[in-house]
Enzyme design. Structure first.
Site, PDB file in Angstrom:
ATOM      1  N   CYS A 128       0.828  -1.198   0.000  1.00 42.49           N
ATOM      2  CA  CYS A 128       0.000   0.000   0.000  1.00 42.49           C
ATOM      3  C   CYS A 128       0.870   1.260   0.000  1.00 42.49           C
ATOM      4  CB  CYS A 128      -0.917   0.006   1.216  1.00 42.49           C
ATOM      5  SG  CYS A 128      -2.030   1.444   1.267  1.00 42.49           S
ATOM      6  N   ASN A 231       1.644  -8.749 -10.952  1.00 42.14           N
ATOM      7  CA  ASN A 231       0.532  -7.800 -10.874  1.00 42.14           C
ATOM      8  C   ASN A 231       0.975  -6.478 -11.496  1.00 42.14           C
ATOM      9  OD1 ASN A 231      -0.830  -5.738  -8.311  1.00 42.14           O
ATOM     10  ND2 ASN A 231      -2.005  -6.607  -9.971  1.00 42.14           N
ATOM     11  N   GLY A 232       0.068  -5.867 -12.238  1.00 39.42           N
ATOM     12  CA  GLY A 232       0.341  -4.558 -12.805  1.00 39.42           C
ATOM     13  C   GLY A 232       0.128  -4.506 -14.305  1.00 39.42           C
ATOM     14  N   ARG A 256      -7.176  -3.434 -11.072  1.00 37.99           N
ATOM     15  CA  ARG A 256      -7.990  -2.425 -11.772  1.00 37.99           C
ATOM     16  C   ARG A 256      -8.534  -2.922 -13.108  1.00 37.99           C
ATOM     17  NH1 ARG A 256      -4.149   2.258 -12.570  1.00 37.99           N
ATOM     18  NH2 ARG A 256      -2.601   0.564 -12.615  1.00 37.99           N
TER      19      ARG A 256
END
Length: 399
Positions: A128, A231-232, A256
């Site tokens: 985070c 991830n990404g 997302r």
């Protein structure tokens, strides 16, 4: 204009269960995750209704992680945190993400989730980038303090027993303070079942491009029996295939990219199996899923609260579709399911998205990079085990 088709006209709605998929098996402890695709925990998004909707397009053996909650909130039995930690009765795998910087609170939270809530999987958040988290040494800041990071992971793994614990992290604080290789090795040494890497730094937040090469570096460093998940920037099914091919990672984590598109789990599974995903849905099909989402939210948290929760999802569902501002505002203003139905009935169900829009980023972008807020002197003492007195305060216990 005609009304959108009922949910049953769109595969996977309302309760679609996909058949067996010919893709490599991802094992996270005793869990077989097939296909190797994980729903990323997202604050305010991955509650039980959204997890169920994603699962309806995927498989019961997928992994759909809850939004992040704080360990101290659970340890102190904070009412808001307890509500956020609820699982639905029909969830085949109960997966939840914790944030924390205190090994004692982390162990207590994990024991509560395993013994009382029946959790099947615990994920730890070390990625985070939000200032209210990093300024207390949490999230992406904690791997900087290697010893404390290891103690938190060790506490969670020890308290979980046979339940697998995984970690999700970023490349580091910024390009000058990269922590992912050390942190990944420490986590593996402490017995985690998998490591997921969001291939951005905390300074990037959600801007710029993800550096997939870091995922490959981590996969090359860790033992083969510790899965590495990437991830990404997975915006299309082809992106998931490309990430695995480019990095050798064992699976992907989708965040997302599935906002307003829970069918991404079906489409990625198809692509990973060598098939051709279906074309983007028509607006009528999207409207049916949006309506199902609202219904699930209403069953979970009452109809008025459901329509409030749905507001943030409207723009994601309509991303790329030529729908006017008046209609969008009317959908956001809907106060009941009946209101929602009246607006959805005005949509042209045959409308298709603008070419190329399915590959566009959605959700947070964060704009320019920003300085990461760390506690004073945090990076000067990487082997300091002390927990800051103000760490993990109850004010953050809602997640």
């Amino acid at each position: 204009m005609t009304a959108p088709p009922p949910p049953s006209d769109f595969p996977g709605v309302p309760d679609g269960t996909a058949g067996p998929l010919d893709v490599p098996e991802l094992r996270i402890g005793p869990l077989a995750v097939t296909p190797p695709v994980v729903l990323a925990p997202m604050a305010g998004v991955t509650n039980a209704p959204f997890r169920r909707l994603c699962r309806s397009f995927g498989t019961a053996t997928g992994l759909y992680v809850s939004e992040m909650i704080t360990a101290r909130g659970l340890a102190e039995r904070n009412e808001k945190t307890l509500r956020m930690a609820r699982f639905a009765d029909d969830e085949p795998v109960r997966s939840i993400q914790l944030y924390g910087t205190d090994p004692v609170a982390m162990a207590e939270a994990v024991r509560f989730l395993v013994d009382t809530e029946g959790a099947d999987h615990i994920d730890l958040n070390f990625g985070c980038p939000v200032a209210k988290v990093t300024r207390k040494g949490g999230g992406a800041a904690l791997p900087v303090r290697r010893a404390l990071f290891g103690a938190v992971v060790r506490a969670a793994v020890g308290a979980a027993g046979p339940v697998p614990v995984t970690v999700k992290m970023r490349i580091g604080v910024d390009d000058h303070l990269r922590t992912f290789l050390d942190a990944g090795q420490i986590a593996a040494d402490e017995g985690v079942a998998a490591v997921a890497l969001h291939a951005r730094t905390a300074r990037q937040h959600y801007s710029g491009r993800a550096d997939w090469s870091a995922i490959g570096e981590l996969r090359a460093k860790l033992p083969a029996d510790v899965p590495v998940l990437g991830n990404g920037d997975i915006w299309t099914p082809a992106d998931a295939v490309a990430m695995i091919a480019a990095t050798g990672c064992d699976g992907v984590v989708v965040g997302r990219g599935c906002l307003g598109r829970p069918w991404m789990f079906r489409d990625i599974a198809t692509a990973l199996a060598g098939g051709t995903p279906p074309p983007p849905p028509t607006l009528g099909e999207v409207a049916a899923v949006l309506r199902r989402h609202a219904e699930l939210l209403a069953d979970w948290k009452t109809e008025p609260l459901a329509l409030v929760d749905l507001r943030k999802h409207v723009s994601w569902y309509l991303h790329g579709y030529p729908v006017g501002g008046d209609v969008r505002r009317a959908l956001v203003a809907a106060a009941t399911l009946a209101d929602l139905d009246r607006v959805l009935a005005t949509l042209d169900p045959t409308t298709t998205p603008l070419p190329g829009s399915e590959a566009e980023p959605r959700g947070k972008t964060s704009g320019p990079q920003r300085k990461v807020v760390l506690p004073d002197g945090w990076a000067d003492h990487p082997d300091d085990l002390r927990v800051r007195p103000t760490d993990d305060v109850a004010a953050l216990s809602g997640g």
